[in-house]
Motif scaffolding. Structure first.
Motif, short mmCIF file in Angstrom:
data_model
loop_
_atom_site.label_atom_id
_atom_site.label_comp_id
_atom_site.label_asym_id
_atom_site.label_seq_id
_atom_site.Cartn_x
_atom_site.Cartn_y
_atom_site.Cartn_z
N ARG A 174 27.52 -6.91 -12.85
CA ARG A 174 28.01 -7.80 -11.81
C ARG A 174 28.82 -8.95 -12.39
O ARG A 174 29.77 -9.41 -11.78
CB ARG A 174 26.84 -8.32 -10.97
N VAL A 175 28.42 -9.39 -13.62
CA VAL A 175 29.21 -10.43 -14.29
C VAL A 175 30.62 -9.92 -14.56
O VAL A 175 31.61 -10.62 -14.33
CB VAL A 175 28.53 -10.87 -15.61
N MET A 177 32.16 -7.55 -12.91
CA MET A 177 32.85 -7.47 -11.62
C MET A 177 33.38 -8.84 -11.23
O MET A 177 34.51 -8.98 -10.75
CB MET A 177 31.86 -7.03 -10.55
N ALA A 178 32.54 -9.87 -11.46
CA ALA A 178 32.97 -11.24 -11.13
C ALA A 178 34.17 -11.63 -11.98
O ALA A 178 35.11 -12.26 -11.48
CB ALA A 178 31.82 -12.22 -11.36
N ARG A 180 36.49 -9.62 -13.12
CA ARG A 180 37.67 -8.95 -12.56
C ARG A 180 38.08 -9.60 -11.24
O ARG A 180 39.26 -9.72 -10.94
CB ARG A 180 37.37 -7.46 -12.36
N ALA A 181 37.08 -10.02 -10.47
CA ALA A 181 37.38 -10.67 -9.20
C ALA A 181 38.14 -11.98 -9.43
O ALA A 181 39.11 -12.27 -8.73
CB ALA A 181 36.09 -10.93 -8.42
N SER A 183 40.10 -12.67 -11.85
CA SER A 183 41.47 -12.40 -12.25
C SER A 183 42.33 -12.06 -11.03
O SER A 183 43.52 -12.29 -11.02
CB SER A 183 41.52 -11.25 -13.26
N VAL A 189 36.25 -16.39 -5.13
CA VAL A 189 35.03 -16.06 -5.89
C VAL A 189 33.81 -16.92 -5.50
O VAL A 189 32.73 -16.38 -5.29
CB VAL A 189 35.30 -16.10 -7.41
N PRO A 190 33.97 -18.25 -5.36
CA PRO A 190 32.80 -19.04 -4.96
C PRO A 190 32.26 -18.63 -3.59
O PRO A 190 31.07 -18.82 -3.30
CB PRO A 190 33.33 -20.48 -4.92
N MET A 192 31.55 -15.86 -2.66
CA MET A 192 30.55 -14.81 -2.87
C MET A 192 29.27 -15.40 -3.44
O MET A 192 28.37 -14.67 -3.84
CB MET A 192 31.08 -13.75 -3.84
N GLY A 193 29.21 -16.73 -3.53
CA GLY A 193 28.03 -17.36 -4.10
C GLY A 193 28.05 -17.34 -5.62
O GLY A 193 27.02 -17.52 -6.27
N ILE A 194 29.24 -17.11 -6.19
CA ILE A 194 29.35 -17.02 -7.65
C ILE A 194 29.91 -18.32 -8.20
O ILE A 194 31.01 -18.72 -7.81
CB ILE A 194 30.28 -15.85 -8.04
N PRO A 195 29.17 -18.99 -9.08
CA PRO A 195 29.71 -20.21 -9.68
C PRO A 195 30.83 -19.85 -10.67
O PRO A 195 30.59 -19.22 -11.69
CB PRO A 195 28.53 -20.83 -10.42
N ILE A 199 30.94 -18.10 -14.85
CA ILE A 199 31.54 -16.84 -15.28
C ILE A 199 32.59 -17.10 -16.37
O ILE A 199 32.71 -16.35 -17.34
CB ILE A 199 32.19 -16.11 -14.08
#
Lengths: 303, 241
Positions: A174-175, A177-178, A180-181, A183, A189-190, A192-195, A199
């Motif tokens: 998933r890291v 994937m994050a 690639r996301a 890029s 990206v945030p 999706m709840g991703i800091p 990453i």
């Protein structure tokens, strides 16, 4: 004849391994941030120096046996070098990113960071070269007229392992994937709840950690260290990453070995002073016909 | 009150985009913000999602509260992770270089380890069967309508309780628009709270319980959907007479 080909192939693989290991770091950071981290070659140099200090400390000061020192050097060098990479990200690149600075300024900052690493090294440790202590007994094996050392094999195997690990991280986790996301669209990206910063830090940890590993292996293979050792090899690795298709892990790996192979081939048939001239010319020709590199895809810039 | 925006003022650089707007969303409601282009609808959602400049605005006054607590210092990733608010942004912004499944999986990044993800994928696929058919395709190869479904599905996979939707009908053929809005209704009946931003006012007011009308950064009308539909001013300006 066959021995000669195999011999050169092994040499090319070993030499290309260093380019590949460094190119992977360029391509990772570029893939995520579209930033050409020009300090990366110097992070490799810092890695070699860190390995030098760690190795000398354990070997000379504490008298620990060589293979134990190597076992300690690998993780310690990787961790300490990745700290250097993360520090650069934190104090140099992140503030610019948060201000929304144009890419050009970040690239110039990266160039400066590289120069600072070189000259800080020069200022602190002096211009005299450092001799890297031998950690393991080098064995020369001879199979059917082809000779190779345990160290050469270790370098090649390491490069392949690092590639497989990174490829797995980028495509399966998933890291990854994050990464690639980011890029593709940093802004979303945030959502999706991703800091985002977390990453990016992981990206720098991976890139600089493996540059540190390359530094250690390089120092073991060519045990003379000087502050500018990362500059040219860094540029070459960057070009290798571009030829492979920057942003793509497979491209960096392939590009690194391609450059290694071209250089070894040139030296096998021409005077070694022509090495860089011919190698860069070949790469230039490749880029003329395939400007995006082998694995690269042309991207249109959204306005 | 689940979400309340109080006298919110925001700026993009030196340009003020919201001039002290207030609205709220109760749990279980569908609330809509309608208004013309540039009225401040997307800006409001960006501020609520706590997205950061330069793309998103800077809050210079007022407050945004979630269940009574100010969220002005909350990081955007924590808005999703802790407050369980998810934004499906304008223009979809799906990750075109990832497959449909990867897009959905990515949205579970901040989820608890024990969440029953299989059931939730099924729920999204049940809502949008097209996504299931295309789950191994790169998402940039999807049609506009499918991308919109993915954007909503992705927001759902974050495990949100409040869904912020920005122009979900944009670029969709009429049939798809009605289909999507039926699905939003179903989601709401299953317990999802929705804050919907729309240019298509009649579509939005038909779905929502209540609404607010935004005009150049101020709220000019508010009320239940029925009240707004029958408001002569709103009718004239936004519902085509």
């Amino acid at each position: 004849m066959l021995e000669l080909i195999i011999q050169n192939a092994i040499n090319a693989l070993q030499w290309g391994s260093f380019y590949a290991l460094i190119a992977l770091g360029y391509t990772l950071v570029y893939g995520v941030l579209t930033l050409i981290n020009f300090a990366h070659g110097d992070v490799f140099m810092v890695g070699a120096y860190i390995a030098f200090f760690v190795a000398t400390f354990f070997l000379v000061s504490l008298g620990v046996p060589g293979w134990v020192v190597l076992a300690l050097c690998v993780p310690l060098t990787m961790i300490l070098t990745s700290l250097v990479g993360v520090t650069l990200e934190r104090i140099a690149y992140r503030p610019l990113r948060n201000k929304g600075a144009h890419r050009l300024y970040v690239v110039i900052t990266a160039l400066m960071c590289g120069l600072i690493l070189q000259h800080a090294n020069l200022a602190i440790f002096g211009a005299s070269r450092k001799a890297f202590p031998p950690l393991i007994q080098e064995h020369v094996y001879n199979v059917g007229g082809v000779s190779f050392t345990n160290l050469k094999v270790a370098v090649i195997v390491t490069a392949f392992l690092v590639f497989l690990i990174l490829h797995w991280i980028v495509t399966r986790t998933r890291v990854g994937m994050a990464m690639r996301a980011i890029s593709y669209d940093k802004f979303a990206v945030p959502l999706m709840g991703i800091p985002l910063d977390q990453i990016i830090v992981i990206t720098f940890v991976l890139g600089s950690g493996f540059a540190g590993l390359a530094g250690l292996l390089f120092a073991m293979s060519y045990p003379v260290l000087e502050p500018y050792m990362g500059a040219l090899i860094g540029w070459k690795a960057f070009i290798a990453a571009v030829v492979g298709g920057i942003g793509d892990i497979r491209g960096a790996f392939l590009g690194g070995f391609l450059l290694g192979a071209i250089e070894i081939l040139v030296v096998a048939f021409f005077p070694s002073t022509l090495r860089d001239l011919i190698a860069f010319t070949v790469l230039l020709v490749i880029l003329t016909f395939k400007p995006t590199g082998f694995f690269g895809v042309a991207k249109t810039t959204k306005i | 009150m689940m979400l309340s925006v109080e006298n919110l003022e925001v700026k993009y650089g030196n340009i003020q985009a919201l001039h002290g707007i207030s609205f709220h969303v109760n749990a279980g409601e569908i609330v809509t913000l309608i208004g013309a282009n540039g009225a401040g609808k997307t800006t409001s959602l960006y501020a609520i999602a706590r997205l950061t400049p330069p793309e998103a605005p800077r809050v210079i006054g007022g407050d945004i509260r979630f269940q009574g607590r100010s969220i002005l210092t909350t990081r955007p990733s924590d808005v999703v992770k802790q407050l369980k608010m998810a934004l499906s942004p304008e223009g979809r912004r799906i990750f075109g270089n990832l497959t449909v499944m990867e897009n959905l999986k990515l949205a579970t990044f901040a989820r608890d380890k024990d969440a029953d993800l299989e059931r939730e994928y099924e729920r999204v696929f049940d809502l949008f069967p097209r996504l299931k058919e295309r789950r191994h395709q790169r998402s940039e190869s999807l049609s506009g309508g499918e991308q919109q479904m993915l954007a909503v599905g992705r927001a759902l996979m974050t495990g949100c309780r409040l869904l912020l939707l920005d122009e979900p009908s944009m670029g969709l053929a009429p049939v798809l628009k009605y289909e999507l809005f039926r699905k939003l209704k179903r989601l709401n009946e299953e317990g999802m709270t929705i804050l919907l931003v729309e240019q298509n006012a009649s579509l939005a007011l038909n779905l929502a319980h209540r609404g607010y009308v935004l005009d150049t950064g101020t709220i000019v009308a508010e009320g239940t959907s029925a009240q707004l539909i029958n408001n002569p001013e709103v009718k004239k300006a936004y519902l085509g007479g």
